[in-house]
Design a protein around this motif. Structure first.
Motif, PDB file in Angstrom:
ATOM      1  N   PRO A 255     -71.088 -27.390  15.414  1.00  0.00           N
ATOM      2  CA  PRO A 255     -72.376 -27.988  15.733  1.00  0.00           C
ATOM      3  C   PRO A 255     -72.923 -28.755  14.553  1.00  0.00           C
ATOM      4  O   PRO A 255     -72.920 -28.247  13.464  1.00  0.00           O
ATOM      5  N   VAL A 256     -73.395 -29.952  14.789  1.00  0.00           N
ATOM      6  CA  VAL A 256     -73.957 -30.710  13.681  1.00  0.00           C
ATOM      7  C   VAL A 256     -75.398 -31.111  13.937  1.00  0.00           C
ATOM      8  O   VAL A 256     -76.110 -31.448  12.993  1.00  0.00           O
ATOM      9  N   MET A 257     -75.856 -31.050  15.202  1.00  0.00           N
ATOM     10  CA  MET A 257     -77.232 -31.495  15.451  1.00  0.00           C
ATOM     11  C   MET A 257     -77.783 -30.977  16.775  1.00  0.00           C
ATOM     12  O   MET A 257     -77.063 -30.878  17.760  1.00  0.00           O
ATOM     13  N   MET A 258     -79.078 -30.642  16.766  1.00  0.00           N
ATOM     14  CA  MET A 258     -79.810 -30.286  17.972  1.00  0.00           C
ATOM     15  C   MET A 258     -81.141 -31.032  17.926  1.00  0.00           C
ATOM     16  O   MET A 258     -81.724 -31.194  16.862  1.00  0.00           O
TER      17      MET A 258
ATOM     18  N   MET B 208     -72.649 -29.568  17.460  1.00  0.00           N
ATOM     19  CA  MET B 208     -73.335 -30.705  17.990  1.00  0.00           C
ATOM     20  C   MET B 208     -73.251 -31.845  17.018  1.00  0.00           C
ATOM     21  O   MET B 208     -73.263 -31.657  15.841  1.00  0.00           O
ATOM     22  N   VAL B 209     -73.185 -33.040  17.556  1.00  0.00           N
ATOM     23  CA  VAL B 209     -72.956 -34.148  16.647  1.00  0.00           C
ATOM     24  C   VAL B 209     -73.675 -35.395  17.074  1.00  0.00           C
ATOM     25  O   VAL B 209     -73.928 -35.591  18.247  1.00  0.00           O
ATOM     26  N   ALA B 210     -74.035 -36.241  16.150  1.00  0.00           N
ATOM     27  CA  ALA B 210     -74.664 -37.511  16.491  1.00  0.00           C
ATOM     28  C   ALA B 210     -73.596 -38.386  17.118  1.00  0.00           C
ATOM     29  O   ALA B 210     -72.514 -38.534  16.591  1.00  0.00           O
ATOM     30  N   LEU B 211     -73.907 -38.959  18.269  1.00  0.00           N
ATOM     31  CA  LEU B 211     -72.900 -39.691  19.024  1.00  0.00           C
ATOM     32  C   LEU B 211     -73.186 -41.172  19.083  1.00  0.00           C
ATOM     33  O   LEU B 211     -74.319 -41.606  19.095  1.00  0.00           O
ATOM     34  N   THR B 212     -72.124 -41.940  19.158  1.00  0.00           N
ATOM     35  CA  THR B 212     -72.247 -43.363  19.409  1.00  0.00           C
ATOM     36  C   THR B 212     -72.183 -43.534  20.911  1.00  0.00           C
ATOM     37  O   THR B 212     -71.150 -43.305  21.535  1.00  0.00           O
ATOM     38  N   GLN B 213     -73.295 -43.906  21.509  1.00  0.00           N
ATOM     39  CA  GLN B 213     -73.363 -43.970  22.958  1.00  0.00           C
ATOM     40  C   GLN B 213     -72.719 -45.248  23.470  1.00  0.00           C
ATOM     41  O   GLN B 213     -72.889 -46.326  22.909  1.00  0.00           O
ATOM     42  N   SER B 214     -71.999 -45.083  24.549  1.00  0.00           N
ATOM     43  CA  SER B 214     -71.336 -46.228  25.159  1.00  0.00           C
ATOM     44  C   SER B 214     -72.048 -46.600  26.445  1.00  0.00           C
ATOM     45  O   SER B 214     -72.246 -45.775  27.326  1.00  0.00           O
ATOM     46  N   ALA B 215     -72.469 -47.845  26.532  1.00  0.00           N
ATOM     47  CA  ALA B 215     -73.220 -48.299  27.700  1.00  0.00           C
ATOM     48  C   ALA B 215     -72.359 -48.304  28.953  1.00  0.00           C
ATOM     49  O   ALA B 215     -72.859 -48.308  30.065  1.00  0.00           O
TER      50      ALA B 215
END
Length: 230
Positions: A186-189, A35-42
């Motif tokens: 996985p990097v984040m939950m 899991m990973v922190a993501l840059t969300q795209s609008a």
């Protein structure tokens, strides 16, 4: 405040976090990629719920075992940050060992789960069935239809391996659970529980599908430790 009181206070706080953490642990057993922190795209469109469930299932079946270090932070009624190491092996085996600021060990092998508080010299034994219910443990089935039946699985951004699960029943211990995947590790939950708390877990030093000894998932209470059966 005496040292004894401080130890008990810290350990009790940590144990309060174990309820929500158990749900996270159960989910981790089924996590097949990170899991990973993501840059969300609008501008990115969400995936259909059934498609999202199938994609999540495909990820879950890829990892048979995993080891990693973790940093767990809870914010809300109970605040705290804990660090330690973990290992999981499908099906149904996990070991979650908190090393600082105090020591706690959670071990499960499919038949029972132990929570050992070293500072309190106390070990609690619970049946795994009592912990499963309508929790993320159902993800271990690896069956997209069952995942979709028990959870509303969303993929907010179709081009991101990031999923948010919402229990369909009202007796789950969490409101939603977000899982991100990147590069197979996985990097984040992030878990939002029914107490209004948010628990974030970041992984590092991850190894996917290593050889893990089954002895890691067995626990024998040390001599002199109080044992509580639930």
């Amino acid at each position: 405040m005496t040292l004894s009181t401080k130890v008990k206070s810290t350990t009790v706080k940590q144990k309060m976090m174990s309820g929500a953490l158990t749900g996270v642990l159960m989910t981790t057993l089924g996590v097949a990629a990170p899991m990973v922190a993501l840059t969300q795209s609008a501008t990115a469109a969400p995936a259909d719920n059934l498609v999202a469930a199938k994609r999540l299932n495909k990820l879950l079946t890829n990892t048979k075992s995993m080891t990693a270090n973790f940093t767990q932070t809870t914010k809300g009624a109970t605040n705290g940050t804990f660090k330690g190491s973990m290992s999981v092996q499908r099906p149904n085996n996990f070991r979650w060992e908190t090393k600082s600021p105090s020591e706690q060990l959670i071990v499960a092998n499919g038949n029972s789960m132990w929570i050992y508080d070293k500072d309190l010299e106390q070990a609690t034994k619970q049946g795994v069935d009592s912990q499963v219910g309508n929790t993320p443990a159902l993800l271990l089935s690896g069956d997209p239809s069952k995942i979709d039946k028990n959870f509303k699985v969303t993929q907010p951004y179709e081009n991101k391996n990031y999923y948010v699960l919402y229990p369909k029943t009202g007796d789950a211990s969490f409101k939603n659970l977000s899982v991100s995947f990147s590069g197979g590790k996985p990097v984040m939950m992030v878990l939002n529980d029914t107490l209004g708390q948010t628990t974030s877990i970041k992984f590092n030093g991850i190894k996917l599908n290593p050889s893990v000894s089954s002895s890691q998932f067995n626990f024998t209470p040390p001599k002199g430790v109080d044992v509580i059966n639930q």
